[in-house]
Each structure stands twice: as structure tokens, then as C-alpha cells.
Design a protein around this motif. Structure first.
Motif, mmCIF file in Angstrom:
data_model
loop_
_atom_site.group_PDB
_atom_site.id
_atom_site.type_symbol
_atom_site.label_atom_id
_atom_site.label_comp_id
_atom_site.label_asym_id
_atom_site.label_seq_id
_atom_site.Cartn_x
_atom_site.Cartn_y
_atom_site.Cartn_z
ATOM 1 N N ARG A 1 0.851 -1.190 0.000
ATOM 2 C CA ARG A 1 0.000 0.000 0.000
ATOM 3 C C ARG A 1 0.888 1.242 0.000
ATOM 4 O O ARG A 1 2.015 1.208 0.505
ATOM 5 N N VAL A 2 0.364 2.318 -0.555
ATOM 6 C CA VAL A 2 1.074 3.595 -0.612
ATOM 7 C C VAL A 2 0.206 4.662 0.042
ATOM 8 O O VAL A 2 -0.984 4.788 -0.285
ATOM 9 N N LEU A 3 0.786 5.415 0.970
ATOM 10 C CA LEU A 3 0.088 6.543 1.577
ATOM 11 C C LEU A 3 0.538 7.814 0.869
ATOM 12 O O LEU A 3 1.715 8.165 0.903
ATOM 13 N N MET A 4 -0.398 8.469 0.196
ATOM 14 C CA MET A 4 -0.103 9.747 -0.451
ATOM 15 C C MET A 4 -0.580 10.875 0.443
ATOM 16 O O MET A 4 -1.698 10.828 0.974
ATOM 17 N N PHE A 5 0.270 11.893 0.625
ATOM 18 C CA PHE A 5 -0.147 13.038 1.433
ATOM 19 C C PHE A 5 0.376 14.327 0.822
ATOM 20 O O PHE A 5 1.504 14.403 0.349
ATOM 21 N N GLN A 6 -0.504 15.317 0.804
ATOM 22 C CA GLN A 6 -0.145 16.636 0.312
ATOM 23 C C GLN A 6 0.278 17.519 1.477
ATOM 24 O O GLN A 6 0.135 17.150 2.657
ATOM 25 N N LEU A 7 0.782 18.697 1.167
ATOM 26 C CA LEU A 7 1.295 19.596 2.199
ATOM 27 C C LEU A 7 0.217 20.130 3.120
ATOM 28 O O LEU A 7 0.530 20.685 4.175
ATOM 29 N N ASP A 8 -1.045 19.971 2.719
ATOM 30 C CA ASP A 8 -2.148 20.468 3.543
ATOM 31 C C ASP A 8 -2.892 19.319 4.212
ATOM 32 O O ASP A 8 -4.090 19.376 4.439
ATOM 33 N N SER A 9 -2.160 18.243 4.535
ATOM 34 C CA SER A 9 -2.751 17.107 5.233
ATOM 35 C C SER A 9 -1.904 16.755 6.445
ATOM 36 O O SER A 9 -0.724 17.129 6.537
ATOM 37 N N ILE A 10 -2.501 16.004 7.372
ATOM 38 C CA ILE A 10 -1.817 15.705 8.630
ATOM 39 C C ILE A 10 -2.369 14.412 9.212
ATOM 40 O O ILE A 10 -3.517 14.034 8.942
ATOM 41 N N LEU A 11 -1.555 13.724 10.000
ATOM 42 C CA LEU A 11 -1.999 12.588 10.800
ATOM 43 C C LEU A 11 -1.973 12.981 12.269
ATOM 44 O O LEU A 11 -1.059 13.696 12.695
ATOM 45 N N CYS A 12 -2.937 12.521 13.037
ATOM 46 C CA CYS A 12 -3.010 12.842 14.466
ATOM 47 C C CYS A 12 -2.388 11.713 15.270
ATOM 48 O O CYS A 12 -2.858 10.570 15.215
ATOM 49 N N SER A 13 -1.360 12.046 16.028
ATOM 50 C CA SER A 13 -0.617 11.028 16.763
ATOM 51 C C SER A 13 -1.408 10.416 17.904
ATOM 52 O O SER A 13 -1.080 9.332 18.390
ATOM 53 N N LYS A 14 -2.473 11.084 18.365
ATOM 54 C CA LYS A 14 -3.285 10.547 19.458
ATOM 55 C C LYS A 14 -4.341 9.546 18.992
ATOM 56 O O LYS A 14 -5.025 8.937 19.816
ATOM 57 N N SER A 15 -4.500 9.396 17.696
ATOM 58 C CA SER A 15 -5.558 8.523 17.188
ATOM 59 C C SER A 15 -5.385 7.087 17.664
ATOM 60 O O SER A 15 -4.263 6.576 17.783
ATOM 61 N N MET A 16 -6.506 6.435 17.938
ATOM 62 C CA MET A 16 -6.493 5.026 18.300
ATOM 63 C C MET A 16 -6.208 4.148 17.089
ATOM 64 O O MET A 16 -5.932 2.960 17.220
ATOM 65 N N TYR A 17 -6.305 4.743 15.892
ATOM 66 C CA TYR A 17 -6.074 4.003 14.656
ATOM 67 C C TYR A 17 -4.650 4.235 14.150
ATOM 68 O O TYR A 17 -4.031 5.252 14.440
ATOM 69 N N THR A 18 -4.174 3.290 13.379
ATOM 70 C CA THR A 18 -2.947 3.454 12.612
ATOM 71 C C THR A 18 -3.309 3.338 11.142
ATOM 72 O O THR A 18 -4.371 2.810 10.785
ATOM 73 N N VAL A 19 -2.430 3.789 10.276
ATOM 74 C CA VAL A 19 -2.670 3.652 8.841
ATOM 75 C C VAL A 19 -2.783 2.171 8.471
ATOM 76 O O VAL A 19 -3.598 1.780 7.628
ATOM 77 N N GLU A 20 -1.998 1.337 9.152
ATOM 78 C CA GLU A 20 -2.022 -0.095 8.858
ATOM 79 C C GLU A 20 -3.401 -0.715 9.091
ATOM 80 O O GLU A 20 -3.726 -1.728 8.479
ATOM 81 N N ALA A 21 -4.193 -0.106 9.952
ATOM 82 C CA ALA A 21 -5.528 -0.639 10.226
ATOM 83 C C ALA A 21 -6.436 -0.582 9.004
ATOM 84 O O ALA A 21 -7.486 -1.238 8.971
ATOM 85 N N PHE A 22 -6.019 0.166 7.975
ATOM 86 C CA PHE A 22 -6.833 0.335 6.770
ATOM 87 C C PHE A 22 -6.217 -0.376 5.560
ATOM 88 O O PHE A 22 -6.647 -0.163 4.432
ATOM 89 N N PHE A 23 -5.233 -1.222 5.801
ATOM 90 C CA PHE A 23 -4.536 -1.894 4.706
ATOM 91 C C PHE A 23 -5.428 -2.833 3.898
ATOM 92 O O PHE A 23 -5.080 -3.207 2.778
ATOM 93 N N GLU A 24 -6.543 -3.251 4.450
ATOM 94 C CA GLU A 24 -7.409 -4.174 3.706
ATOM 95 C C GLU A 24 -8.057 -3.513 2.492
ATOM 96 O O GLU A 24 -8.537 -4.208 1.589
ATOM 97 N N TYR A 25 -8.066 -2.189 2.465
ATOM 98 C CA TYR A 25 -8.773 -1.485 1.390
ATOM 99 C C TYR A 25 -7.833 -1.143 0.241
ATOM 100 O O TYR A 25 -6.661 -0.818 0.428
#
Length: 210
Positions: free
Chosen positions: A75-99
């Protein structure tokens, strides 16, 4: 990139594509260390590449070259300069790898599918789409909506509306999402709540990608 490298963790490799003639190593010891340990990789675009307008970017993303560079990835995570990930989230990006494709769901009045500004994608699927379909002849205005429409014809694994909202927020609001794209533009009245949840969003204030 340092923010994303920190939140994603050391198992992730980040790739920065740039023109060799324009590249200068940033004066940032943290960035240099990330490059030296291999967490950030610099790759050069074909010399004739032009990315000076939104249309240039759309054409670039809907052609095979970029997807062929990362086709071996799961999987590839694409992010633009106007996007962000929240470090407090209970989720990780890996949790969405099935899609095969997930991003902030697009409000129906703006189109269909998922916003590409912060999106997780199956590079093998996207590479095959760029080889088999022509964005220029599609009548679509945006690459993410074009990819979504083409993916639907190929039987992808896609998230529910709720799962997509939990992954990222843009035009449709969701409390405590993992990521945000252009929150100040689309969720202006929720910014206090968003910044309390994810202080990192403050890095985006006043910033909007071309």
C-alpha cells in the motif's frame, strides 16, 4: 515529511520525488538523519517533468510512471502539504490496509469517492488503471474521483462510509479521525475541537496546496 515519518514509525519508508536539478538537501539535521538511515528516500523525476500547475499534477498522477515506481509496495500513503496525521488517534494507517483505496469521503455535492490529498492506495490497482484507461478522455475533473470510478469497475475492496470518515476528514466531519485534509477550509467551525484532538493540525493553518 518528518511529521509523517514520526507518526508512521520506523517500519515505513517515505519517498520524496523531485527534479534532480532543483533538489537541495534541507538544512535540517533531523531530515538528514532520516535520509541517512533510509527512512526517507530521494528519487528523481524524469527530467522533462513539469508540475507547475494543478493540471500538470493531475496528468502526472494519472499516468503509469509514478505508480510503476511504487508498484511493489503493498500500500502507498499519499499526502499533500495540507494534510496531517493525528498522533493521538487510536487508529494506525495499517488498520486500513485491507482497502484498495481509502481517503476522506467526498460529500456527494462535490462528487463521489475519496479525496486523494491524504489517501491510502493499492499501487498495483492504480498502475493497472493508468495503463488501461485514459484520464484525458474520461471527462473527469479530479484524479481521485477518476481513480474511484475506474476502480469500481475492477471489483476493489473499499471501506464503509464510517471507516473512510475514521481514516480522514475533509468535506464530511468525523470526531477524532486519524487524519485531516484542508481542515481549515472545510471544517472552519470545528477547528477548535479538531486542534484540541490533534494539535499537529496547527501546522496546516493558513496552508493550502496548489
Amino acid at each position: 515529511m518528518l511529521h509523517f515519518a514520526t507518526v508512521l514509525g520506523p517500519a515505513w519508508s517515505l519517498v520524496l520525488f523531485t527534479l534532480e536539478e532543483h533538489w537541495k538537501m534541507p538544512y535540517s539535521p533531523a531530515f538528514v538523519r532520516a535520509v541517512q538511515r533510509g527512512q526517507i528516500e530521494i528519487r528523481y523525476l524524469p527530467p522533462a517533468t513539469q508540475l507547475t500547475s494543478s493540471r500538470d499534477v493531475l496528468d502526472f498522477l494519472t499516468r503509469p510512471w509514478i505508480w510503476e515506481q511504487v508498484e511493489s509496495a503493498h500500500r502507498v500513503l499519499m499526502f499533500q502539504l495540507d494534510s496531517i496525521l493525528c498522533s493521538k488517534s487510536m487508529y494506525t494507517v495499517e488498520a486500513f490496509f485491507e482497502y484498495d483505496f481509502v481517503g476522506a469521503p467526498i460529500d456527494p455535492k462535490y462528487g463521489a469517492g475519496y479525496n486523494g490529498g491524504l489517501s491510502l492506495r493499492n499501487p498495483k490497482l492504480f498502475a493497472s488503471i493508468t495503463r488501461e484507461a485514459d484520464f484525458g478522455q474520461s471527462g473527469q475533473e479530479f484524479e481521485d474521483q477518476w481513480f474511484y470510478a475506474e476502480a469500481l469497475e475492477r471489483g476493489p475492496v473499499l471501506p464503509t462510509q464510517l471507516a473512510a470518515r475514521e481514516f480522514a476528514v475533509e468535506t464530511i466531519y468525523q470526531e477524532r479521525a486519524l487524519g485531516y485534509h484542508q481542515p481549515e477550509r472545510w471544517q472552519h467551525d470545528k477547528m477548535e475541537e479538531i486542534r484540541e484532538w490533534g494539535p499537529e493540525v496547527g501546522m496546516l493553518v493558513g496552508r493550502r496546496a496548489v
